[in-house]
Design a protein around this motif. Structure first.
Motif, mmCIF file in Angstrom:
data_model
loop_
_atom_site.group_PDB
_atom_site.id
_atom_site.type_symbol
_atom_site.label_atom_id
_atom_site.label_comp_id
_atom_site.label_asym_id
_atom_site.label_seq_id
_atom_site.Cartn_x
_atom_site.Cartn_y
_atom_site.Cartn_z
ATOM 1 N N ASP A 92 -2.295 -14.923 -45.653
ATOM 2 C CA ASP A 92 -3.091 -15.664 -44.699
ATOM 3 C C ASP A 92 -4.491 -16.264 -45.353
ATOM 4 O OD1 ASP A 92 -1.629 -14.483 -42.729
ATOM 5 O OD2 ASP A 92 -2.675 -12.863 -42.096
ATOM 6 N N LEU A 93 -4.888 -15.577 -46.255
ATOM 7 C CA LEU A 93 -6.174 -16.382 -46.947
ATOM 8 C C LEU A 93 -5.719 -17.485 -47.803
ATOM 9 C CD1 LEU A 93 -8.935 -16.343 -48.068
ATOM 10 C CD2 LEU A 93 -8.353 -14.646 -49.992
ATOM 11 N N ALA A 94 -4.622 -17.463 -48.241
ATOM 12 C CA ALA A 94 -4.237 -18.682 -49.040
ATOM 13 C C ALA A 94 -3.916 -19.873 -47.832
ATOM 14 C CB ALA A 94 -2.884 -18.593 -49.607
ATOM 15 N N SER A 95 -3.530 -19.636 -46.661
ATOM 16 C CA SER A 95 -3.215 -20.611 -45.871
ATOM 17 C C SER A 95 -4.478 -21.328 -45.323
ATOM 18 C CB SER A 95 -2.419 -20.063 -44.489
ATOM 19 O OG SER A 95 -3.113 -19.122 -43.894
ATOM 20 N N THR A 96 -5.591 -20.618 -45.254
ATOM 21 C CA THR A 96 -6.941 -21.269 -44.948
ATOM 22 C C THR A 96 -7.336 -21.874 -46.099
ATOM 23 O OG1 THR A 96 -8.196 -19.298 -45.886
ATOM 24 C CG2 THR A 96 -7.501 -18.855 -43.702
ATOM 25 N N LEU A 97 -6.653 -21.946 -47.177
ATOM 26 C CA LEU A 97 -7.188 -22.953 -48.296
ATOM 27 C C LEU A 97 -5.946 -24.148 -48.372
ATOM 28 C CD1 LEU A 97 -8.034 -20.085 -50.710
ATOM 29 C CD2 LEU A 97 -9.657 -21.541 -49.576
ATOM 30 N N GLY A 98 -5.362 -24.303 -47.355
ATOM 31 C CA GLY A 98 -4.208 -25.177 -47.272
ATOM 32 C C GLY A 98 -2.916 -25.061 -47.932
ATOM 33 N N TRP A 99 -2.725 -23.696 -48.611
ATOM 34 C CA TRP A 99 -1.509 -23.284 -49.162
ATOM 35 C C TRP A 99 -0.291 -23.013 -48.100
ATOM 36 C CZ3 TRP A 99 -1.060 -24.951 -54.226
ATOM 37 C CH2 TRP A 99 -2.276 -24.974 -54.820
ATOM 38 N N ALA A 100 0.773 -23.452 -48.164
ATOM 39 C CA ALA A 100 1.837 -22.988 -47.287
ATOM 40 C C ALA A 100 2.408 -21.937 -47.603
ATOM 41 C CB ALA A 100 2.875 -24.208 -46.764
ATOM 42 N N SER A 101 1.923 -20.786 -47.558
ATOM 43 C CA SER A 101 2.171 -19.402 -48.086
ATOM 44 C C SER A 101 3.457 -18.840 -47.238
ATOM 45 C CB SER A 101 1.290 -18.331 -48.318
ATOM 46 O OG SER A 101 1.971 -17.051 -48.536
ATOM 47 N N PRO A 102 4.509 -18.348 -47.642
ATOM 48 C CA PRO A 102 5.657 -17.999 -46.678
ATOM 49 C C PRO A 102 5.538 -16.568 -46.221
ATOM 50 C CG PRO A 102 6.413 -18.161 -48.965
ATOM 51 C CD PRO A 102 5.187 -18.614 -48.991
ATOM 52 N N MET A 103 4.505 -15.846 -47.077
ATOM 53 C CA MET A 103 4.100 -14.438 -46.655
ATOM 54 C C MET A 103 2.841 -14.473 -46.004
ATOM 55 S SD MET A 103 3.869 -11.107 -49.244
ATOM 56 C CE MET A 103 5.873 -10.926 -49.489
ATOM 57 N N ARG A 104 2.951 -14.362 -44.726
ATOM 58 C CA ARG A 104 1.897 -14.192 -43.624
ATOM 59 C C ARG A 104 1.751 -13.275 -42.742
ATOM 60 N NH1 ARG A 104 0.815 -20.562 -42.532
ATOM 61 N NH2 ARG A 104 2.730 -20.877 -43.398
#
Length: 439
Positions: free
Chosen positions: A258-270
């Motif tokens: 979730d944190l990585a997604s706020t930085l623009g990364w499309a993490s599959p584990m959210r």
């Protein structure tokens, strides 16, 4: 007779890209539209980059008319709310505008909408509830439609959850026992595309397919463990000793994602991905099979019929390591700059003083290089600027090595070999730069 024109929205995604290419091979005229397309995805003049979600009803109507669209395939979706993405805007609001544009177009257009399996009473996430809201809008619109609810999609390419399962199959770790026992009925992307082709060939006035909603998946019940087993068979890792990841580690990984997604990364584990995983993937494909005559591929047919190639193995092994590479590089640059600036400033400045630098430039050089290191780390931490940060890191590292060779050559032979170790750091940044693409 002119072939029917199919508009695929989301033509850069896992399903959208395959459908675009497959329908073209079947003889349809296909317009593939996406917000952004990789250079390798622009295979035709009809592959169009377009800010689809920003289009209002009038603009969508003009686009449909310009390309004489007969079938719209909506593959657009977003897993979780975040900066620049909203499940409600993508799944509900856009679909409402699209339906109005189709109704106002003056053409007989069929909408094929990709949704999710399951029932509304089990919806717990914004992803699921907004998908279901879109289904209700479509059903009430009067537009000829087919709502397709695929199970876990198995495709030649990998993205998101399918990439994560390949990565799990390539390492000696399992998900917790409860998650591994979750129903997880798969479907081959070829079967999805074959269904869309079957619908596109039907006359728009065919009452039997004017308003349908089908679950697309194999009939036999399968668990997540069964799907991963097939991937392990293909990757040659079936005999590995296994340990299960504790549940709290899965939840922690989701928070980090979730944190990585706020930085623009499309993490599959959210958080949404884990919630949907625990909900499971199940449905009843009997109506779909009866109507189309398509015999869905089993996991063994879709995954295990061919051994994994070397590129499949490399991807699966490196997928989880990619996050570790970027996290370590961010920490390397930010921490090293922070230490030189705040913790060991005198020692850092003392290196220059010990090599007879004039006193005047010592502080500016020490402060400037420390701030540069921190800035490189901050550039890498954001997806949008990561490439710039990696290139800057490589250039800065080479500069440090060349500068030391000219000004302080004895640092090359100091006992800890700090400058010698800069070479592997440059190689790691180059590897990160080459792994930056998601599609």
């Amino acid at each position: 007779m002119n072939p029917r024109t199919v508009l695929v929205l989301g033509a850069s995604g896992l399903i959208g890209r395959f459908v675009t290419d497959d329908l073209r091979a079947r003889g349809f005229r296909v317009v593939g539209a996406a917000r952004s397309l990789a250079p390798a995805q622009t295979m035709s003049a009809l592959d169009i980059e377009l800010p689809i979600l920003a289009l209002d009803t009038a603009a969508l109507k003009r686009f449909l008319g310009k390309h004489s669209v007969d079938i719209v395939v909506n593959c657009l979706g977003v897993l979780q709310d975040g900066p620049g993405s909203s499940t409600g805007a993508v799944h509900r609001d856009f679909v409402a505008r699209l339906l109005q544009a189709v109704a106002d177009s003056g053409r007989a257009v069929r909408l094929v909408h990709i949704s999710i399996p399951g029932t509304a009473d089990a919806d717990r996430t914004a992803f699921a509830t907004t998908k279901r809201e879109a289904e209700r809008l479509i059903a009430a619109s009067g537009v000829p439609y087919a709502i397709l609810r695929p199970g876990f999609v198995v495709a030649p390419s990998a993205y998101g959850g399918s990439a994560m399962l390949r990565a799990l199959a390539a390492c000696p770790l399992d998900l917790p026992e409860t998650e591994m026992a979750t129903p997880f009925q798969p479907v081959a992307v070829e079967d999805i595309s074959a269904t869309i082709a079957w619908l596109a060939a039907r006359h728009i006035g065919d009452a039997s397919v004017k308003a349908v909603a089908w679950d697309l998946m194999q009939l036999e019940p399968v668990t997540m463990a069964g799907v991963i087993k097939q991937f392990r068979h293909a990757l040659g890792t079936a005999g590995w000793p296994l340990a299960a990841i504790p549940s709290f580690m899965l939840d922690l990984g989701a928070k980090i994602g979730d944190l990585a997604s706020t930085l623009g990364w499309a993490s599959p584990m959210r958080s949404t991905a884990i919630a949907e995983l625990r909900r499971g993937v199940r449905g009843d494909p009997s109506a779909w099979i009866a109507a189309t005559g398509i015999a869905p591929k089993t996991p063994a047919e879709g995954i295990g019929r061919h051994p994994a190639t070397i590129q499949d193995k490399w991807f699966a092994r490196l997928f989880l390591v990619k996050a570790l590479i970027f996290a370590s590089l961010v920490a390397f640059w930010i921490v090293s700059g922070f230490i030189a600036l705040f913790v060991s400033y005198r020692a850092a400045a003392g290196i220059l003083i010990a090599h007879d630098f004039p006193p005047a430039p010592v502080d500016p050089i020490t402060i400037g290089t420390s701030l540069m290191d921190i800035s490189i780390g901050l550039l890498i931490v954001f997806r949008r600027t990561a490439a710039v940060g990696l290139v800057a890191g490589i250039v800065a590292s080479l500069g440090y090595m060349v500068g030391a060779a000219i000004l302080t050559p004895d640092l090359w032979v100091e006992p800890l070999g700090a400058l010698v170790k800069t070479g592997p750091a440059i190689v790691l940044m180059l590897v990160a730069l080459l792994m930056l693409d998601n599609r």
